[in-house]
Design an enzyme around this catalytic site. Structure first.
Site, PDB file in Angstrom:
ATOM      1  N   PRO A  67       0.852  -1.196   0.000  1.00  0.00           N
ATOM      2  CA  PRO A  67       0.000   0.000   0.000  1.00  0.00           C
ATOM      3  C   PRO A  67       0.882   1.238   0.000  1.00  0.00           C
ATOM      4  O   PRO A  67       1.759   1.385   0.846  1.00  0.00           O
ATOM      5  CB  PRO A  67      -0.788  -0.128   1.315  1.00  0.00           C
ATOM      6  CG  PRO A  67       0.086  -0.978   2.194  1.00  0.00           C
ATOM      7  CD  PRO A  67       0.830  -1.906   1.287  1.00  0.00           C
ATOM      8  N   VAL A 104       0.727   5.527  -0.439  1.00  0.00           N
ATOM      9  CA  VAL A 104      -0.131   6.707  -0.505  1.00  0.00           C
ATOM     10  C   VAL A 104       0.040   7.395  -1.856  1.00  0.00           C
ATOM     11  O   VAL A 104       1.161   7.711  -2.272  1.00  0.00           O
ATOM     12  CB  VAL A 104       0.212   7.689   0.636  1.00  0.00           C
ATOM     13  CG1 VAL A 104      -0.602   8.969   0.504  1.00  0.00           C
ATOM     14  CG2 VAL A 104      -0.045   7.032   1.987  1.00  0.00           C
ATOM     15  N   GLN A 113      -6.473  -0.824   2.792  1.00  0.00           N
ATOM     16  CA  GLN A 113      -5.776  -0.451   4.035  1.00  0.00           C
ATOM     17  C   GLN A 113      -6.314   0.858   4.593  1.00  0.00           C
ATOM     18  O   GLN A 113      -6.542   1.818   3.855  1.00  0.00           O
ATOM     19  CB  GLN A 113      -4.275  -0.305   3.800  1.00  0.00           C
ATOM     20  CG  GLN A 113      -3.512  -0.089   5.107  1.00  0.00           C
ATOM     21  CD  GLN A 113      -2.054   0.224   4.908  1.00  0.00           C
ATOM     22  OE1 GLN A 113      -1.694   1.281   4.396  1.00  0.00           O
ATOM     23  NE2 GLN A 113      -1.184  -0.694   5.330  1.00  0.00           N
ATOM     24  N   CYS A 116       3.198   3.210   9.254  1.00  0.00           N
ATOM     25  CA  CYS A 116       3.586   4.485   8.642  1.00  0.00           C
ATOM     26  C   CYS A 116       4.401   5.318   9.627  1.00  0.00           C
ATOM     27  O   CYS A 116       3.908   5.639  10.714  1.00  0.00           O
ATOM     28  CB  CYS A 116       2.347   5.270   8.204  1.00  0.00           C
ATOM     29  SG  CYS A 116       2.754   6.846   7.417  1.00  0.00           S
ATOM     30  N   LYS A 168      -0.280  -4.444   9.207  1.00  0.00           N
ATOM     31  CA  LYS A 168       1.086  -4.201   8.716  1.00  0.00           C
ATOM     32  C   LYS A 168       1.826  -3.430   9.799  1.00  0.00           C
ATOM     33  O   LYS A 168       1.387  -2.347  10.207  1.00  0.00           O
ATOM     34  CB  LYS A 168       1.052  -3.401   7.413  1.00  0.00           C
ATOM     35  CG  LYS A 168       2.425  -3.207   6.784  1.00  0.00           C
ATOM     36  CD  LYS A 168       2.294  -2.560   5.403  1.00  0.00           C
ATOM     37  CE  LYS A 168       3.639  -2.491   4.692  1.00  0.00           C
ATOM     38  NZ  LYS A 168       4.557  -1.521   5.298  1.00  0.00           N
ATOM     39  N   HIS A 180       7.356  -5.153   8.375  1.00  0.00           N
ATOM     40  CA  HIS A 180       8.413  -4.355   7.774  1.00  0.00           C
ATOM     41  C   HIS A 180       9.591  -4.389   8.740  1.00  0.00           C
ATOM     42  O   HIS A 180       9.474  -3.935   9.876  1.00  0.00           O
ATOM     43  CB  HIS A 180       7.936  -2.914   7.562  1.00  0.00           C
ATOM     44  CG  HIS A 180       8.884  -2.068   6.769  1.00  0.00           C
ATOM     45  ND1 HIS A 180       8.477  -0.929   6.132  1.00  0.00           N
ATOM     46  CD2 HIS A 180      10.204  -2.191   6.504  1.00  0.00           C
ATOM     47  CE1 HIS A 180       9.502  -0.386   5.504  1.00  0.00           C
ATOM     48  NE2 HIS A 180      10.571  -1.138   5.730  1.00  0.00           N
ATOM     49  N   ASN A 216       8.638  -7.397   4.385  1.00  0.00           N
ATOM     50  CA  ASN A 216       8.777  -6.142   3.658  1.00  0.00           C
ATOM     51  C   ASN A 216      10.118  -5.509   4.031  1.00  0.00           C
ATOM     52  O   ASN A 216      10.435  -5.388   5.208  1.00  0.00           O
ATOM     53  CB  ASN A 216       7.615  -5.213   4.009  1.00  0.00           C
ATOM     54  CG  ASN A 216       7.636  -3.909   3.224  1.00  0.00           C
ATOM     55  OD1 ASN A 216       7.143  -2.903   3.712  1.00  0.00           O
ATOM     56  ND2 ASN A 216       8.186  -3.899   2.035  1.00  0.00           N
ATOM     57  N   GLY A 217      10.904  -5.123   3.014  1.00  0.00           N
ATOM     58  CA  GLY A 217      12.185  -4.471   3.261  1.00  0.00           C
ATOM     59  C   GLY A 217      13.333  -5.147   2.549  1.00  0.00           C
ATOM     60  O   GLY A 217      13.438  -6.374   2.533  1.00  0.00           O
ATOM     61  N   ASN A 218      14.212  -4.342   1.926  1.00  0.00           N
ATOM     62  CA  ASN A 218      15.411  -4.817   1.215  1.00  0.00           C
ATOM     63  C   ASN A 218      15.091  -5.549  -0.089  1.00  0.00           C
ATOM     64  O   ASN A 218      15.885  -6.371  -0.539  1.00  0.00           O
ATOM     65  CB  ASN A 218      16.257  -5.756   2.088  1.00  0.00           C
ATOM     66  CG  ASN A 218      16.684  -5.126   3.399  1.00  0.00           C
ATOM     67  OD1 ASN A 218      16.601  -3.918   3.569  1.00  0.00           O
ATOM     68  ND2 ASN A 218      17.139  -5.945   4.332  1.00  0.00           N
TER      69      ASN A 218
END
Length: 536
Positions: A24, A26, A80, A109, A148, A176, A209-211
């Protein structure tokens, strides 16, 4: 009513065992971008983060961001929300549940707007509130609830956090692997160890989530952490074909995206512009004139033309440059190939004149006289743009005009306001105290100009025919709407009465064979106003 699937059954059946997930984002994961990503390997997409309170309150917001983006090809889909109130969150879920396959609560976020609004990762310490929100949503809505999150510094705390959400009713967890403070220049590397610990501690599907910059990263992450799927955000924005393991020329992705946009246009053109800036990021560092043009164009045709010009320049560079064409220091591929953007490492702190350390690039420099005289290379980019629009623009603080400040709010006061207030504060004071400020109004004759201390009754004595007529220093004529309507009705009745009287006099004069004498002009009162006038 269909049975609501849970956990791994929900992931295998409803989400079709999705492994490649578009995050997701923005203003970025709108319908057109989701469809483009699905064409190139994405198996599950999220909507952009929606604000639950606005979604409940504003029908147009619901229509623009979800209801009008319904497409059979765009499934499975998770909507979301950000929220901090259980009841509001549930209301938003109920309004959205028929248009998606699950509802996700954003607890990751890290931006300043999330801190001000008290949502996202800034709720991660309020476990009691989060437990209530997830539990209530799981009980009330007909689709599964997912979350998340970001990790804590301590792995044990992260594991307990994930277990709490699972117990409350979360059916799928996206982790994340960065902390709340890892953002912007300090993004750093995501911790797959934290993600692995969460995966081993819960009995629901987990996405990592990440990398994630290439398909090889996806495969490595799944192997090292044991997660069910991998989510990509920035990697997907720079290369929508990431999940295919393919790095196509940028213009292919840009042209295909613009084609989808023409069929499914987003709410605002800014979404399309932002995607083109991401796709063409490396090329725009070279062709800066087209970067400026891309920022200025006002319609889809203009954006398409700029993208076409970029393609032509790249193809010309390929034709003329040979094997070395397009090579840029620090990039693994020529700049016209879709590839990830790697943030530069933040600079080390530097010492200022006082000997204390400050972040590099964050200390402010006082503008010298040379700067204010036009040394554009010493001004920021924003100030250089202002200087280009207005060459007489002066940035030297010492030479800026000084204004007398409003006694209440500090804004510049009105030039003629006797209260020493700005327009807004003067209007409030005049309304509250039933006073009058003569500035910016068509004032009565000097002989009748009175001070601000007149009360309503005093004004009525001075102006018996026109109460509050001159009560409008900053546009205030009537204290209430009812008084205004009453005055308008009285004026209409007086006009009708005058018209009937004149008509009767004319009819009578004609019947007698003599014209009616002219009516006398309105007499003036002691205060210099004519009867029948409003003074405006």
């Amino acid at each position: 009513m269909a049975v609501k699937l849970q956990g791994f059954e929900f992931w295998k059946t409803t989400l079709r065992g999705a492994r490649y997930v578009v995050a997701p984002m923005v203003d970025q994961s709108e319908l057109a971008w989701r469809l483009l990503s699905r064409r190139h390997g994405a198996e599950l997409c999220y909507t952009p983060m929606l604000h639950a309170q606005v979604f409940v309150r504003d029908a147009n917001y619901r229509k623009d961001n979800l209801y009008s983006e319904v497409c059979p090809e765009d499934r499975p889909l998770i909507t979301q929300f950000c929220a901090n109130d259980p009841e509001v969150f549930v209301q938003a879920c109920l309004l959205a549940q028929d248009y998606c396959d699950a509802i996700d609560l954003n607890l990751g976020c890290p931006q300043m707007i999330a801190k001000r609004g008290h949502y996202g990762v800034f709720l991660q310490d309020e476990w009691e509130l989060l437990e209530k929100m997830v539990k209530l949503a799981n009980e009330k809505i007909s689709v599964p609830i997912t979350c998340k999150i970001r990790v804590f510094n301590k792995m044990e705390e992260t594991v307990q956090y994930a277990q709490m959400l699972e117990k409350a009713g979360c059916q799928l967890l996206t982790v994340h692997g960065r902390t709340k403070d890892q953002k912007g220049p300090a993004t750093g590397i995501a911790s797959w160890e934290h993600i692995k610990a969460v995966r081993n501690a819960v009995n629901i599907p987990v996405f990592a989530n990440g990398n994630i910059q290439h398909l090889s990263d996806v495969e490595q992450c799944m192997e090292e952490t044991g997660v069910q799927g991998v989510m990509s955000a920035e990697g997907n924005l720079h290369n929508p074909a990431l999940f295919e393991g393919h790095s196509p020329p940028v213009w292919e992705m840009a042209e295909e995206y613009l084609e989808v946009v023409s069929q499914y246009p987003p709410v605002t053109l800014s979404y399309v512009r932002a995607h083109l800036f991401k796709l063409w990021h490396h090329t725009l560092q070279i062709h800066k004139d087209l970067r400026e043009e891309l920022a200025k164009v006002k319609n889809l045709q203009g954006l398409t033309e700029v993208s076409r010009q970029l393609r032509l320049r790249c193809q010309e560079e390929i034709t003329n440059g040979g094997e070395e064409a397009g090579q840029v220091v620090g990039l693994p591929f020529p700049h016209w190939i879709c590839q990830p953007y790697v943030r530069p490492v933040p600079k080390a702190p530097v010492a200022n004149s006082n000997g204390t350390e400050v972040k590099a690039g964050c200390h402010k420099r006082a503008l010298s006289q040379e700067d204010s005289d036009g040394a554009s290379d010493a001004l920021s980019k924003n100030k250089q743009k202002k200087k280009a629009r207005n060459p007489q623009k002066n940035f030297c603080p010492e030479q800026k005009p000084k204004y007398i400040k409003c006694e209440q709010c500090g804004n510049p006061k009105g030039n003629q306001c006797v209260f020493n207030l700005c327009r807004g504060c003067c209007k409030k004071k005049a309304h509250k105290e039933v006073a009058d400020c003569p500035s910016e109004s068509s004032s009565p004759p000097p002989s009748t100009l009175h001070t601000h201390t007149h009360t309503h009754s005093c004004l009525s004595l001075i102006y018996p025919l026109f109460p509050l007529v001159w009560f409008k220093g900053h546009g205030l004529r009537f204290k209430t709407k009812a008084e205004k309507q009453k005055s308008e009705r009285q004026e209409e009745e007086e006009e009708e009465g005058k018209s009937r009287g004149l008509q009767e006099e004319e009819d009578g004069g004609l019947l007698n064979g003599t014209p009616s004498p002219p009516t006398d002009p309105p007499q003036r009162t002691d205060c210099g106003l004519r009867h029948g006038l409003t003074g405006t």
